[in-house]
Design a protein around this motif. Structure first.
Motif, mmCIF file in Angstrom:
data_model
loop_
_atom_site.group_PDB
_atom_site.id
_atom_site.type_symbol
_atom_site.label_atom_id
_atom_site.label_comp_id
_atom_site.label_asym_id
_atom_site.label_seq_id
_atom_site.Cartn_x
_atom_site.Cartn_y
_atom_site.Cartn_z
ATOM 1 N N SER A 249 4.953 11.552 -7.185
ATOM 2 C CA SER A 249 4.308 11.196 -6.313
ATOM 3 C C SER A 249 2.992 12.057 -5.739
ATOM 4 N N LEU B 103 0.269 11.052 -8.694
ATOM 5 C CA LEU B 103 -0.316 9.761 -8.322
ATOM 6 C C LEU B 103 -0.977 9.556 -6.830
ATOM 7 N N GLY B 104 -0.632 10.284 -5.949
ATOM 8 C CA GLY B 104 -1.358 10.385 -4.588
ATOM 9 C C GLY B 104 -2.669 11.063 -4.871
ATOM 10 N N THR C 194 -4.741 8.767 -6.808
ATOM 11 C CA THR C 194 -5.448 7.783 -6.183
ATOM 12 C C THR C 194 -6.748 8.071 -5.208
ATOM 13 N N ASP D 120 -2.443 2.840 -9.908
ATOM 14 C CA ASP D 120 -1.672 3.841 -9.419
ATOM 15 C C ASP D 120 -0.853 3.575 -8.245
ATOM 16 N N MET E 189 3.218 3.817 -7.831
ATOM 17 C CA MET E 189 3.996 4.451 -6.623
ATOM 18 C C MET E 189 5.104 3.576 -6.098
#
Length: 438
Positions: free
Chosen positions: A65, A68-69, A72, A125, A129
């Motif tokens: 997480s 990916l966060g 992004t 992305d 998620m």
């Protein structure tokens, strides 16, 4: 060719000018890429990576997480900055050069591709998620997809550097003039390839065909139209120049048959002419000449005062117009049996000089360097003229330049400099039609 085909052609041309066209297609491709990566998680590829490259496997929900966060958010920042840079470039080009340049800048494929990859990476992305699932307190992590997201971020960073370099170059006048010049030159070269030695039979075409709608005549779908004319034994000759603004109901072309009792055939013929707003050089070389002329006129305005740009435009005109001199006023296109079916009308040299070059003379008449370059352009064209009519046209334009110079230039040293150029020009003139000195 039916009406829907012409409408689809016009629609595609307008879509290609939209900054969202190519990014939208790339975005759809990234959606399928994300779905494909999720499907690969259950294949042998994931097991192979786990056994041989275990360091790429991510087993922690927090780690996946967080990666990916972060990715992004980073790509969103790049996207916002890049879109802002595009808006700055468009505003700068419109205010400094010409608003007519905007369609060409917006339709730049490299800029659109970068923006599309940015948006596609963000969506990619987000899809990953959404697919981190909790199954019986065990998180299902798409580790292969996360690896792909990291690689895409690296690609975005590389594209960001490319984008900054490319967008900064697009604001340089040399890059803008070079792009317009090469597009116009390529069109003229291709135009000469289509020439035929057969004379245009315009004198036998006694009937007229009206324009179906109003707008700029962007394109003639020549290949389809020739086949239609061949099947009905028709000869068409355009009465207007491609690129002109046409009003609905105005005479569009002349024809060798009376089609007043054949409305369906008239409708089919009319639907081979594409009308819409905008000036794309890939459709017509005249748009290239116009945009170059507008840049020169804008550069000569008091607010910008950049005669060097106007002189550079005239230098490009010297090459382009020499190519243009080899294009006949009426270009005949033949069918498979070598019979003339379509006659395209081009601007005469007199029309081109009056519409394209003379406005530069009007706005630059107070600048000696611009007047000298206009005389040089006349000399360059005169040495390349192939007919007496072309020579007369160029000599008349040279006389117009001299008349403006006689009224505007007061310094004796400037007059001596211009007279030197007039002397060089007169060496290529008919002695009876030589230009008078200032």
């Amino acid at each position: 060719m039916r009406r829907w085909l012409r409408k689809s052609k016009e629609g595609l041309q307008q879509l290609s000018q939209s900054i969202a066209f190519l990014p939208s297609l790339i975005l759809i491709g990234f959606i399928f890429l994300a779905i494909g990566m999720l499907e690969l998680e259950a294949s042998w590829i994931d097991d192979f990576l786990a056994q041989n490259f275990s360091w790429v496997q991510i087993d922690s929900y927090d780690t996946a997480s967080s990666i990916l966060g972060t990715l992004t958010g980073g790509v969103i920042s790049l996207t916002v900055f890049s879109f802002s840079m595009v808006m700055v470039v468009l505003n700068q080009a419109s205010s400094t050069f010409s608003p007519r340049l905007l369609p060409g800048l917006i339709s730049n494929m490299s800029h659109q591709s970068v923006l599309g990859i940015y948006l596609g990476t963000i969506v990619y992305d987000l899809i990953l998620m959404f697919n981190i699932r909790d199954i019986d307190n065990n998180y299902e992590i798409p580790s292969l997809g996360v690896l792909g997201a990291v690689l895409l971020m690296g690609l975005c960073m590389f594209l960001f550097i490319f984008f900054i370099h490319n967008i900064s170059r697009s604001l340089q006048i040399e890059s803008i003039l070079g792009s317009l010049y090469y597009q116009t030159h390529d069109y003229l070269k291709n135009l000469k390839i289509r020439q035929t030695e057969l004379p245009a039979p315009v004198e036998i075409l006694h009937f007229s065909l009206e324009a179906p709608t109003s707008g700029y005549l962007q394109e003639v779908l020549a290949a389809h139209l020739i086949r239609l004319c061949q099947s009905h034994d028709i000869i068409l000759a355009l009465e207007v120049v491609q690129g002109d603004f046409i009003l609905s109901g105005m005479p569009l072309c002349r024809i060798n048959q009376d089609l007043s009792d054949k409305p369906d055939l008239v409708d089919q013929i009319q639907n081979h002419f594409v009308f819409f707003e905008g000036q794309l050089i890939k459709n017509n070389y005249i748009f290239g000449f116009r945009q170059l002329s507008e840049i020169a006129i804008k550069a000569l305005s008091p607010g910008i005062n950049d005669p060097a740009t106007a002189i550079s435009v005239l230098d490009h005109f010297g090459i382009l117009m020499r190519e243009y001199l080899q294009v006949p006023e009426y270009q005949s296109l033949v069918d498979q049996k070598n019979c003339i079916r379509l006659v395209i009308r081009h601007m005469t040299l007199d029309e081109l000089l009056h519409r394209i070059v003379q406005p530069i003379l009007f706005y630059g008449q107070q600048d000696v360097s611009v007047l000298e370059r206009l005389l040089w352009l006349s000399q360059t064209l005169l040495s390349a003229c192939e007919t007496e009519t072309q020579q007369t046209t160029v000599q008349e334009f040279g006389n117009i330049v001299v008349a403006y110079a006689r009224d505007s230039v007061k310094q004796s040293s400037d007059r001596i400099w211009l007279n030197r150029q007039i002397k060089l020009l007169n060496e290529n003139c008919n002695p009876e039609k030589g230009l008078n000195f200032i």
